[in-house]
Design a protein around this motif. Structure first.
Motif, mmCIF file in Angstrom:
data_model
loop_
_atom_site.group_PDB
_atom_site.id
_atom_site.type_symbol
_atom_site.label_atom_id
_atom_site.label_comp_id
_atom_site.label_asym_id
_atom_site.label_seq_id
_atom_site.Cartn_x
_atom_site.Cartn_y
_atom_site.Cartn_z
ATOM 1 N N ARG A 154 -1.419 -7.707 6.478
ATOM 2 C CA ARG A 154 -1.533 -6.625 7.456
ATOM 3 C C ARG A 154 -0.895 -5.341 6.936
ATOM 4 O O ARG A 154 -1.489 -4.268 7.018
ATOM 5 C CB ARG A 154 -0.861 -7.035 8.774
ATOM 6 N N TYR A 155 0.298 -5.432 6.379
ATOM 7 C CA TYR A 155 1.020 -4.227 6.017
ATOM 8 C C TYR A 155 0.707 -3.734 4.606
ATOM 9 O O TYR A 155 0.600 -2.529 4.384
ATOM 10 C CB TYR A 155 2.524 -4.457 6.185
ATOM 11 N N VAL A 156 0.559 -4.646 3.657
ATOM 12 C CA VAL A 156 0.312 -4.231 2.281
ATOM 13 C C VAL A 156 -1.081 -3.632 2.113
ATOM 14 O O VAL A 156 -1.293 -2.696 1.331
ATOM 15 C CB VAL A 156 0.523 -5.420 1.313
ATOM 16 N N ILE A 157 -2.045 -4.136 2.878
ATOM 17 C CA ILE A 157 -3.421 -3.645 2.767
ATOM 18 C C ILE A 157 -3.721 -2.564 3.793
ATOM 19 O O ILE A 157 -4.269 -1.506 3.462
ATOM 20 C CB ILE A 157 -4.419 -4.815 2.902
ATOM 21 N N LEU A 158 -3.359 -2.794 5.045
ATOM 22 C CA LEU A 158 -3.760 -1.883 6.113
ATOM 23 C C LEU A 158 -2.990 -0.569 6.106
ATOM 24 O O LEU A 158 -3.563 0.483 6.401
ATOM 25 C CB LEU A 158 -3.602 -2.555 7.474
ATOM 26 N N ASN A 159 -1.706 -0.596 5.786
ATOM 27 C CA ASN A 159 -0.941 0.649 5.822
ATOM 28 C C ASN A 159 -1.484 1.695 4.847
ATOM 29 O O ASN A 159 -1.710 2.846 5.229
ATOM 30 C CB ASN A 159 0.543 0.377 5.553
ATOM 31 N N PRO A 160 -1.730 1.351 3.561
ATOM 32 C CA PRO A 160 -2.316 2.350 2.662
ATOM 33 C C PRO A 160 -3.716 2.788 3.102
ATOM 34 O O PRO A 160 -4.072 3.967 2.965
ATOM 35 C CB PRO A 160 -2.362 1.623 1.312
ATOM 36 N N ALA A 161 -4.515 1.849 3.626
ATOM 37 C CA ALA A 161 -5.851 2.206 4.102
ATOM 38 C C ALA A 161 -5.766 3.180 5.268
ATOM 39 O O ALA A 161 -6.569 4.122 5.372
ATOM 40 C CB ALA A 161 -6.611 0.949 4.508
ATOM 41 N N TYR A 162 -4.813 2.981 6.155
ATOM 42 C CA TYR A 162 -4.602 3.891 7.285
ATOM 43 C C TYR A 162 -4.262 5.291 6.787
ATOM 44 O O TYR A 162 -4.846 6.289 7.237
ATOM 45 C CB TYR A 162 -3.488 3.346 8.169
ATOM 46 N N LEU A 163 -3.327 5.375 5.855
ATOM 47 C CA LEU A 163 -2.908 6.685 5.341
ATOM 48 C C LEU A 163 -4.050 7.392 4.622
ATOM 49 O O LEU A 163 -4.222 8.610 4.761
ATOM 50 C CB LEU A 163 -1.712 6.511 4.412
ATOM 51 N N ALA A 164 -4.846 6.631 3.866
ATOM 52 C CA ALA A 164 -5.970 7.240 3.152
ATOM 53 C C ALA A 164 -6.996 7.793 4.128
ATOM 54 O O ALA A 164 -7.515 8.912 3.962
ATOM 55 C CB ALA A 164 -6.616 6.211 2.225
ATOM 56 N N ARG A 165 -7.308 7.044 5.168
ATOM 57 C CA ARG A 165 -8.282 7.506 6.149
ATOM 58 C C ARG A 165 -7.733 8.674 6.964
ATOM 59 O O ARG A 165 -8.480 9.596 7.323
ATOM 60 C CB ARG A 165 -8.696 6.353 7.056
ATOM 61 N N LEU A 166 -6.448 8.629 7.263
ATOM 62 C CA LEU A 166 -5.834 9.738 7.983
ATOM 63 C C LEU A 166 -5.913 11.030 7.168
ATOM 64 O O LEU A 166 -6.244 12.105 7.697
ATOM 65 C CB LEU A 166 -4.377 9.400 8.305
ATOM 66 N N ALA A 167 -5.634 10.935 5.865
ATOM 67 C CA ALA A 167 -5.729 12.101 4.996
ATOM 68 C C ALA A 167 -7.167 12.619 4.933
ATOM 69 O O ALA A 167 -7.399 13.837 4.956
ATOM 70 C CB ALA A 167 -5.225 11.752 3.598
ATOM 71 N N ALA A 168 -8.130 11.709 4.865
ATOM 72 C CA ALA A 168 -9.533 12.120 4.813
ATOM 73 C C ALA A 168 -9.959 12.803 6.112
ATOM 74 O O ALA A 168 -10.698 13.798 6.088
ATOM 75 C CB ALA A 168 -10.416 10.903 4.541
ATOM 76 N N GLN A 169 -9.497 12.281 7.256
ATOM 77 C CA GLN A 169 -9.840 12.918 8.526
ATOM 78 C C GLN A 169 -9.189 14.296 8.626
ATOM 79 O O GLN A 169 -9.826 15.269 9.055
ATOM 80 C CB GLN A 169 -9.388 12.051 9.708
#
Length: 268
Positions: free
Chosen positions: A231-246
């Protein structure tokens, strides 16, 4: 909450709200005997919606979606200038709502988790809120609903006299349950995540400085590494990447329309 408070975070509509307004929304719905679905979403909850469009649509139909985690609060401030100074953490919101229900003599129903957890949770809540009326308690069956079982559950809850259902089934099972049961009940449902475990004394909250810094995930990872590392190792970086893209306008993150159809089956 109203549509005016909804903000787009990676396509999931989250309310730019605080503890006082979220609590009042629940209490008002209880007094007015009308359905309301509330959930508190951290990064994991938001990303569950991002990865599942059907679930995203369900989340976007919720009456109240609070920013449970600091990174979700930061996203509201970064993307929309919400100016929020604090998150609306599910376990803490649960205590504030229960205090109001105890003060106003409104009974509550506890649904979910295990018999063992509920056996520890009930006396803990009764110590915190001596005036609290617990109308009923029902552990999770940890299986899919059988035909007609949703109506039976709704009838038991209504017959108890409860004016609120706290749902502790874990994400996303609890959100699906609250969404599916909302049309059958004339009261608010709160999907409260790990609040049952915290208030039963089975989980420990991290120090306040870790909570303010958005490091609660690191604390929980240390407590349950085998269950939570993905949950944290995969989802946290994915969240930040998508947030930056938005934020950069590289991804529109268009929110799906709110869902309207009840699921044919769901976990109970």
């Amino acid at each position: 909450m109203t549509t005016a408070t909804k903000r787009n975070v990676l396509g999931v509509l989250v309310d730019a709200t605080d503890y006082a307004r979220a609590t009042e929304a629940v209490v008002d719905a209880a007094h007015e005997r009308r359905p309301l679905a509330l959930t508190a979403l951290a990064v994991h909850g938001v990303m569950t919606g991002v990865s599942d469009p059907a679930h995203n649509a369900r989340l976007n139909s919720f009456d109240v979606v609070t920013p449970d985690g600091q990174p979700v609060r930061w996203a509201l401030n970064l993307l929309h200038g919400a100016g929020l100074t604090d998150r609306v953490y599910g376990p803490e919101l649960t205590l504030r709502v229960l205090q109001r229900f105890a003060d106003e003599g409104l009974p509550v129903y506890l649904y979910g988790s295990t018999e063992e957890t509920l056996a520890r949770l009930i006396p803990s809540l009764e110590r915190k809120f001596p005036a609290l009326k617990i109308a009923g308690v029902e552990a999770s069956k940890f299986r899919s609903m059988q035909p007609g079982e949703d109506v039976e559950i709704a009838n038991r809850i209504k017959a108890s006299g409860a004016r609120l259902v706290l749902v502790g089934l874990g994400c996303p099972r609890q959100e699906i349950f609250a969404y599916a049961m909302r049309p059958l009940l004339d009261m608010p449902l709160m999907a409260v995540g790990a609040a049952f475990d915290y208030h039963a004394g089975l989980l420990r909250n991290p120090p306040s400085w870790m909570q303010r810094a958005g490091l609660e995930w690191f604390w929980r990872l240390g407590l349950e590494p085998k269950r939570l590392w993905r949950r944290y190792v995969i989802l946290n970086p994915a969240y930040l990447a998508r947030l930056a893209a938005q934020k950069a306008g590289l991804w529109r993150a268009t929110p799906p329309s709110p869902a309207t159809e009840r699921p044919a089956t769901f976990d109970v």
